[in-house]
Write a protein that holds these residues in place. Sequence first.
Motif, short mmCIF file in Angstrom:
data_model
loop_
_atom_site.label_atom_id
_atom_site.label_comp_id
_atom_site.label_asym_id
_atom_site.label_seq_id
_atom_site.Cartn_x
_atom_site.Cartn_y
_atom_site.Cartn_z
N ASP A 9 -0.71 -4.99 5.45
CA ASP A 9 -2.00 -4.80 5.98
C ASP A 9 -2.33 -3.43 6.49
OD1 ASP A 9 -0.01 -4.78 8.03
OD2 ASP A 9 -0.42 -6.25 9.33
N GLN B 282 -1.17 -1.59 8.45
CA GLN B 282 -0.71 -1.10 10.01
C GLN B 282 0.14 -0.04 9.85
OE1 GLN B 282 0.44 -5.15 11.83
NE2 GLN B 282 -1.12 -4.12 13.51
N ARG C 94 0.22 3.28 14.99
CA ARG C 94 0.14 1.92 14.26
C ARG C 94 -1.29 1.37 14.36
NH1 ARG C 94 3.30 -1.87 11.80
NH2 ARG C 94 3.24 -3.93 12.50
MG MG Z 1 0.88 -6.40 10.48
#
Ligand code: MG
Length: 348
Positions: free
Chosen positions: A105, A107, A206
């Motif tokens: 994803d 991140q 993050r």
């Molecule tokens: Mg994630």
Amino acid sequence: MKRYLEKRANPKLLSVVIPCFNEEKVLPFLQSRIINVLESFRLKFELILVNDGSSDRTIFQLVEWAEKDARVKIISLSRNFGHQIAVTAGMDYASGDAVVIMDADLQDPPEVIGKMLEKYKEGYDVVYGQRLARSGESFFKKVTAWAFYRLMKILVHRDLPLDSGDFRLISRRCLIELNRLRENHRFLRGMNAWIGFPQTPVFYNRDPRVAGETKYPLRKMLKLAMNAAVSFSPLPLRFSLALGIFVAMLGFIVGAYALFRAFQHFILELPIVYNPGWATIVTLICLIGGSILISIGILGEYVARIFEESKGRPLYVIEFIKTKGKKKIEREILNHSEEYLKKSRFGF
Ligand code: MG
Ligand code: UDP
């Protein structure tokens, strides 16, 4: 602990393992960003994408990608086995000198891999991403994550780094050792800490998930925490022993008091007291019953794990592997055999 670090060259091949579970919304973003970043390092790389039993169009997108790009390899598991197992499957098939594990994803920003490679070249075997900030996550997620990492440090391993997930780069020799740990209930970060090669953090922010929603709801987080706690440490068992001792001592004191009350008219020549004692009895039954159940429950968790391990099942089942041209990834499906271990110990 002082470490002697031997400088290394860039890895001849860099493997990047990415587990994907229902990531159809994320994959288009991942495709463009990761390839750009990896190409900028000017080294040979392979992308190992593990489809963890997705129920959306993820697998179609992955296969399409692998057909276009020979560096992309797809392992499709026969069902959803969970993140830790999906990563394990990817690591089993990674043939690079350095292996990066990251989420689909974005991140974990792929740009950080550059910093990780620098540390790898300094001689570190494990370079883990440590989070500075978590943007785009709910307050609840932040608090639970904070508590999770602190608790895990106590329960799992004192070397377990705080605020770092599975985003990391590991060297070939560390990977080989990690692949030898075939326990069913896996907590990769803890296993990594246990292996103990030179480890160092790189710090990063993050980012929020690019699209889609988290596949780690509270239920799965709790399961991971439970796995980490029970698979790594006998501390919960000791806790139940401590609880038992505490309750037993309490019982002893209350018992002594009850006896004194029962016989006090003999000793102190007081009139007999008729103490109904109902509340005391009910409280004691609840207290003792409750603590026995807690202890049995904790014990049960360990017994269940012994049961699972004793079955000796493979960790995952592969439905198919897709790479351009070849039907299989270079290696045979030999993960659990002696031959595989021998081979991987002496390099490929
Ligand atoms: Mg994630
Ligand atoms: N994932 C997986 N199997 C699962 C759950 C998650 O392979 O059963 C993958 C998911 O596709 C993602 C990574 O694990 O690449 C991390 O999941 P997610 O981003 O949902 O977790 P979070 O970042 O919210 O903790």
